[in-house]
Write a protein that holds these residues in place. Structure first.
Motif, PDB file in Angstrom:
ATOM      1  N   ASP B 138       0.756  -1.161   0.114  1.00  0.00           N
ATOM      2  CA  ASP B 138       0.023   0.050  -0.041  1.00  0.00           C
ATOM      3  C   ASP B 138       0.956   1.222   0.068  1.00  0.00           C
ATOM      4  N   GLY B 139       0.549   2.265  -0.747  1.00  0.00           N
ATOM      5  CA  GLY B 139       1.249   3.379  -0.785  1.00  0.00           C
ATOM      6  C   GLY B 139       2.449   3.647  -1.405  1.00  0.00           C
ATOM      7  N   GLN B 140       3.272   4.354  -1.180  1.00  0.00           N
ATOM      8  CA  GLN B 140       4.810   4.587  -1.685  1.00  0.00           C
ATOM      9  C   GLN B 140       5.818   4.924  -0.925  1.00  0.00           C
ATOM     10  N   PRO B 141       6.948   5.102  -1.732  1.00  0.00           N
ATOM     11  CA  PRO B 141       8.115   5.549  -0.768  1.00  0.00           C
ATOM     12  C   PRO B 141       8.102   6.994  -0.091  1.00  0.00           C
ATOM     13  N   PHE B 142       8.744   7.115   0.934  1.00  0.00           N
ATOM     14  CA  PHE B 142       8.544   8.456   1.637  1.00  0.00           C
ATOM     15  C   PHE B 142       9.140   9.453   0.599  1.00  0.00           C
ATOM     16  N   ALA B 143       8.511  10.533   0.274  1.00  0.00           N
ATOM     17  CA  ALA B 143       9.048  11.733  -0.512  1.00  0.00           C
ATOM     18  C   ALA B 143       9.649  12.826   0.029  1.00  0.00           C
ATOM     19  N   GLY B 144       8.856  13.296   1.171  1.00  0.00           N
ATOM     20  CA  GLY B 144       9.185  14.367   1.923  1.00  0.00           C
ATOM     21  C   GLY B 144       9.480  14.176   3.252  1.00  0.00           C
ATOM     22  N   GLU B 145       9.532  15.145   4.244  1.00  0.00           N
ATOM     23  CA  GLU B 145       9.855  14.888   5.682  1.00  0.00           C
ATOM     24  C   GLU B 145       8.698  14.448   6.457  1.00  0.00           C
ATOM     25  N   PHE B 146       9.055  13.634   7.397  1.00  0.00           N
ATOM     26  CA  PHE B 146       7.959  13.239   8.412  1.00  0.00           C
ATOM     27  C   PHE B 146       7.014  12.071   7.754  1.00  0.00           C
ATOM     28  N   GLU B 147       7.540  11.640   6.852  1.00  0.00           N
ATOM     29  CA  GLU B 147       6.713  10.466   6.280  1.00  0.00           C
ATOM     30  C   GLU B 147       7.493   9.153   6.686  1.00  0.00           C
ATOM     31  N   ILE B 148       6.562   8.032   6.810  1.00  0.00           N
ATOM     32  CA  ILE B 148       7.129   6.871   7.327  1.00  0.00           C
ATOM     33  C   ILE B 148       6.818   5.742   6.160  1.00  0.00           C
ATOM     34  N   GLU B 165      -0.716   8.501  12.030  1.00  0.00           N
ATOM     35  CA  GLU B 165       0.307   9.412  12.580  1.00  0.00           C
ATOM     36  C   GLU B 165       1.043   8.501  13.623  1.00  0.00           C
ATOM     37  N   LEU B 166       2.197   8.668  13.716  1.00  0.00           N
ATOM     38  CA  LEU B 166       3.029   8.230  14.670  1.00  0.00           C
ATOM     39  C   LEU B 166       4.179   9.146  15.461  1.00  0.00           C
ATOM     40  N   ILE B 167       4.413   8.555  16.494  1.00  0.00           N
ATOM     41  CA  ILE B 167       5.407   9.527  17.350  1.00  0.00           C
ATOM     42  C   ILE B 167       6.553   8.479  17.411  1.00  0.00           C
ATOM     43  N   GLY B 173      13.904   2.368  24.006  1.00  0.00           N
ATOM     44  CA  GLY B 173      12.667   2.432  24.696  1.00  0.00           C
ATOM     45  C   GLY B 173      11.433   2.426  24.264  1.00  0.00           C
ATOM     46  N   VAL B 174      10.552   1.435  24.753  1.00  0.00           N
ATOM     47  CA  VAL B 174       9.192   1.186  24.083  1.00  0.00           C
ATOM     48  C   VAL B 174       8.251   2.133  24.082  1.00  0.00           C
ATOM     49  N   SER B 175       7.978   3.007  23.081  1.00  0.00           N
ATOM     50  CA  SER B 175       6.832   4.188  23.223  1.00  0.00           C
ATOM     51  C   SER B 175       5.492   3.261  23.003  1.00  0.00           C
ATOM     52  N   ARG B 176       4.641   3.729  23.965  1.00  0.00           N
ATOM     53  CA  ARG B 176       3.406   3.306  23.973  1.00  0.00           C
ATOM     54  C   ARG B 176       2.413   4.006  22.980  1.00  0.00           C
ATOM     55  N   LYS B 177       2.907   5.367  22.640  1.00  0.00           N
ATOM     56  CA  LYS B 177       1.913   6.134  22.145  1.00  0.00           C
ATOM     57  C   LYS B 177       1.833   5.779  20.643  1.00  0.00           C
ATOM     58  N   GLY B 178       0.497   5.636  20.019  1.00  0.00           N
ATOM     59  CA  GLY B 178       0.520   5.321  18.726  1.00  0.00           C
ATOM     60  C   GLY B 178       0.001   6.592  17.943  1.00  0.00           C
ATOM     61  N   THR B 179      -0.340   7.536  18.607  1.00  0.00           N
ATOM     62  CA  THR B 179      -0.978   8.706  17.977  1.00  0.00           C
ATOM     63  C   THR B 179      -0.266   9.943  18.728  1.00  0.00           C
ATOM     64  N   PRO B 180       0.035  11.131  18.112  1.00  0.00           N
ATOM     65  CA  PRO B 180       0.552  12.196  18.784  1.00  0.00           C
ATOM     66  C   PRO B 180      -0.192  12.716  19.721  1.00  0.00           C
ATOM     67  N   ASP B 181       0.413  13.039  20.849  1.00  0.00           N
ATOM     68  CA  ASP B 181      -0.171  13.668  22.174  1.00  0.00           C
ATOM     69  C   ASP B 181       0.569  14.676  22.620  1.00  0.00           C
ATOM     70  N   PRO B 182       0.701  15.628  22.234  1.00  0.00           N
ATOM     71  CA  PRO B 182       1.647  16.834  22.566  1.00  0.00           C
ATOM     72  C   PRO B 182       1.385  17.105  24.193  1.00  0.00           C
ATOM     73  N   HIS B 195      13.508   8.503  25.115  1.00  0.00           N
ATOM     74  CA  HIS B 195      12.141   9.750  25.256  1.00  0.00           C
ATOM     75  C   HIS B 195      11.572   9.596  23.742  1.00  0.00           C
ATOM     76  N   ASP B 196      10.107  10.021  23.781  1.00  0.00           N
ATOM     77  CA  ASP B 196       9.432  10.263  22.609  1.00  0.00           C
ATOM     78  C   ASP B 196       9.773  11.462  22.094  1.00  0.00           C
ATOM     79  N   HIS B 197       9.921  11.479  20.647  1.00  0.00           N
ATOM     80  CA  HIS B 197       9.974  12.987  20.104  1.00  0.00           C
ATOM     81  C   HIS B 197       8.426  13.448  19.711  1.00  0.00           C
ATOM     82  N   ASP B 198       7.981  13.773  20.798  1.00  0.00           N
ATOM     83  CA  ASP B 198       6.619  14.171  20.900  1.00  0.00           C
ATOM     84  C   ASP B 198       6.286  15.545  19.944  1.00  0.00           C
ATOM     85  N   ASP B 199       7.142  16.255  19.765  1.00  0.00           N
ATOM     86  CA  ASP B 199       6.880  17.299  18.913  1.00  0.00           C
ATOM     87  C   ASP B 199       6.903  17.419  17.527  1.00  0.00           C
TER      88      ASP B 199
END
Lengths: 304, 442
Positions: B138-148, B165-167, B173-182, B195-199
């Motif tokens: 499904d989808g394609q390779p990343f082309a820009g920033e913050f694409e996974i 969306e992922l953080i 360390g295992v992040s349990r955050k599946g979605t961004p939560d600033p 640590h999580d890259h929350d930003d």
């Protein structure tokens, strides 16, 4: 001339140590003949070779001289599996200790005898079930360990008879039983042999048995050439037996070879009741479905 | 059901149930061990070898070549030392006959799965296997920033879908955050190494098809994004107050770090190898500040060591197998004493000696069959367990399927061995004296 006898012995000689020629013969029987339906008691003290004679007759042991013919077949000329199969089909054996297969039901024990017969597999269950019930075993699926001694003896008899043998060899069949059970057991064996028209050769030193047999002979007498006289012998003496051989003591009785109707319950010496003993066991247990189905089939066949 | 040979055998096996179970377990253990040992090394070697794809060399700053390959290709752990961007550029300038030199950066994870940051060349030039291009479910390779782009295993394990969306987490360390939560920010999250890259939240733009290699359990993103989130961490540490969100313009040379370079020397079209490989290898090795590894060579070295151990294990498995055969023989041999009367009675009823012999051999073979079936089940569990552990620890995706020919050979050998083990008790049964065993007890 076709040999119609169930058992014919010719000059049978045996001793345990083949090469010790100075040793006397344990078995030395010039001649013996039994026809289907004949019954004979062979007496003799312990260790005199009565059981050995039975083992020679059924081919579990080989004689040093002579031959044994069962249903006209010289059993010692058969070898290996041929002899085993012949024994399974033509000879029924009843033992003092019953020798039932441990861990198997009464039905399995009887069906074990059918395993080695030529009777189609599909008939085994029905045939074994019928034979057991005919001999008064109400719960064929019960294990013999949970049966009385008398019932175990009946299972052993059923196993010996289920293949319709021409010859039944009973080795001290009453030795493990009390006098009352012994009386019932020997009557059962004699009756079923008569019904099936099989010759019965019973060896025993039970003092109560001789009165049950019209024809009785000891091993010593047989060695001396004394022969029991059966009704058939008088009617048509076999060619091999010479006139010089003296006859056994005791009057010969005419053999009754009229099998009772199938409804006859040989265990109770009366007719099989159509209803009560079939649906319920002796203790009032309801029979399982498979046993019921077998019995119903038998009843249906009988009524037809 | 009529009385049958099988019924007699079954009764015999059940009458000594404990012995039957123990014997079966012994056989099963031997079969399971044998199958795992015969199957896993090949599967592992195949997975290891296919893991390095079409690269010829891996450059890193790991202490050893082996470690470099295990970290850079198999994601065993994040490389400890970085290579600065200038070193990478110099390398490109120095070696002119390269097909590609793809920079990679490792260190972040997403819910325990490693993240590899690279350039778009990773998908256009590097191949997960010599004869296989990247393919997308499904989808394609990343082309820009913050694409996974998610590897097949990650996507299925975490249920990732396009647009999600992922953080990412810094470190293992295992992040349990599946979605961004600033808003959910731990006070000390930047104090430790993990640590999580929350930003910064990433968006899933592609899901890869399964390759059977280590990359199936990795997540891929572009290098710039990786630099930005780490530069943001640096800026946060350096400033006491609130900082603006870091962009590519905020990056300094010190932020442009990579942990490895996938290299491929130019080859003739259609050829996997190049004659210049060794020359390039030697040229790179001259620079002692970097570690140059030939992944295939390193994997071969590893399997020479494993192969020696493997042979010892297989020898042990053969010994266990023979022991299980002896166990069958003893179990049956000991049972003969109790079965003499049964055998004698069967003989009287018309059973031939050869049929008695066959009954015992069949009983022995049935123990073999039961052991083999249970052993295959054990081996299946064993290979699954090994594959899971290898997958979790090394990123290797091992095909845990038991190869049919090997499985069939082991099963047949087991049944054969069990049958042979039954010969001694069968011969004993064959020779059972009938008359003696018909006598009344006592």
């Amino acid at each position: 001339m076709t040999d119609q006898s169930a058992l014919r012995i010719e000059n049978l000689k045996f001793r345990y140590h083949k090469r010790r020629k100075s040793e006397p013969w344990v078995i030395d029987i010039p001649a013996l003949q039994m026809h289907r339906g004949d019954q004979m008691l062979l007496t003799g003290g312990s260790g005199r070779g009565k059981s050995t004679l039975l083992h020679l007759i059924c081919g579990l042991m080989d004689p040093l001289q002579g031959e044994t013919y069962v249903d006209g077949t010289p059993i010692h000329s058969l070898h290996g599996a041929q002899r085993d199969l012949f024994r399974g089909k033509r000879i029924g054996m009843i033992f003092q200790s019953f020798n039932l297969l441990h861990g198997f039901s009464a039905l399995d024990n009887v069906m074990a005898a059918l395993m080695f017969s030529t009777i189609p597999k599909g008939e085994h269950r029905k045939r074994a079930n019928y034979m057991l019930r005919h001999l008064g075993i109400e719960h064929p699926r019960r294990h013999p360990d949970k049966m009385s001694i008398g019932q175990q003896q009946r299972v052993a008899v059923a196993r010996a008879m289920v293949c319709d043998p021409v010859l039944v060899l009973a080795d001290e069949p009453t030795a493990s039983l009390d006098p009352e059970n012994a009386r019932i057991a020997i009557k059962l064996i004699q009756d079923i042999c008569q019904e099936k028209n099989a010759a019965l050769l019973c060896v025993s030193h039970d003092p109560a048995l001789p009165e049950r047999f019209e024809n009785r002979v000891s091993l010593d007498e047989l060695a001396k050439g004394v022969l029991p006289v059966f009704q058939d012998d008088q009617a048509s003496p076999p060619e091999q037996i010479t006139d010089s051989i003296p006859l056994a003591t005791g009057p010969a009785k005419e053999a009754i070879i009229t099998p009772p109707p199938e409804e006859h319950d040989i265990a109770t010496d009366g007719p099989i009741e159509d209803d009560a003993p079939i649906e319920l066991g002796l203790d009032g247990d309801v029979l399982d479905e498979e046993a019921k189905a077998d019995v119903n089939l038998e009843v249906k066949e009988n009524t037809e | 059901m009529a009385m049958t040979d099988f019924k007699i055998i079954r009764r015999s096996l059940f009458s000594r149930l404990f012995s039957t179970i123990i014997t079966t377990i012994t056989v099963a253990t031997a079969v399971g061990l044998m199958l795992v040992l015969l199957t896993m090394p090949d599967a592992a070697e195949s997975a290891f070898k296919s893991g390095s794809g079409n690269m010829h060399m891996l450059v890193s700053r790991d202490p050893s070549s082996m470690q470099s390959v295990l970290n850079g290709v198999f994601y065993m752990e994040a490389p400890g030392n970085s290579i600065d961007w200038k070193t990478y550029e110099n390398l490109q300038k120095r070696i002119r006959i390269l097909d590609y030199a793809i920079p990679i950066q490792q260190g972040d994870t997403y819910r325990g799965f490693p993240v590899l940051a690279s350039t778009p060349e990773f998908f256009s030039r590097f191949k997960p296997a010599h004869d296989r291009d990247w393919e997308f479910t499904d989808g394609q390779p990343f082309a820009g920033e913050f694409e996974i782009v998610a590897g097949a295993n990650v996507a299925s394990a975490l249920g990732l879908a396009l647009g999600q969306e992922l953080i990412l987490t810094h470190g293992s360390g295992v992040s349990r955050k599946g979605t961004p939560d600033p808003e959910a920010k731990d006070d000390d999250e930047h104090a430790g190494s993990d640590h999580d890259h929350d930003d910064f939240s990433y968006t899933v733009v592609g899901i890869l098809q399964r390759t059977g290699g280590p990359h199936d359990r990795a997540i891929f993103t572009d290098l710039n994004s990786a630099w930005i989130i780490h530069a943001h961490d640096r800026r946060e540490r350096e400033s006491s107050g609130h900082i603006e969100k870091t962009t590519i313009d905020d990056l300094s040379d010190d932020d442009r770090l990579i942990t490895g370079v996938y290299l491929r020397v130019a080859t003739r079209k259609g050829s996997a190898m190049s004659g210049a490989q060794q020359m390039v290898f030697n040229q790179l090795r001259a620079d002692t500040s970097i570690t140059v590894a030939d992944p295939v060579q390193e994997i071969n070295k590893m399997f020479v060591i494993i192969g020696n151990i493997d042979q010892i294990f297989i020898a042990m498995a053969i010994v266990v197998m023979i022991s299980s055969g002896i166990a069958i023989m003893l179990a049956l041999y000991n049972s003969m004493e109790l079965r003499r009367r049964q055998i004698a009675v069967l003989r009287v009823l018309g059973c031939s000696q050869s049929r008695i012999f066959g009954l015992i051999v069949t009983e022995s073979a049935i123990l073999g069959v039961a052991g083999a079936v249970m052993g295959v089940a054990l081996a299946w569990l064993g290979t699954e367990a090994v594959a899971t552990v290898m997958n979790q620890k090394l990123g290797l995706v091992i095909d845990a399927t038991l190869p049919l020919p090997i499985t069939a050979i082991v099963i047949m050998s087991t049944i054969g061995l069990a049958s042979v083990a039954g010969l001694v008790p069968a011969f004993q049964a064959y020779r059972t004296p009938v008359v003696r065993n018909l006598r009344p007890l006592g």
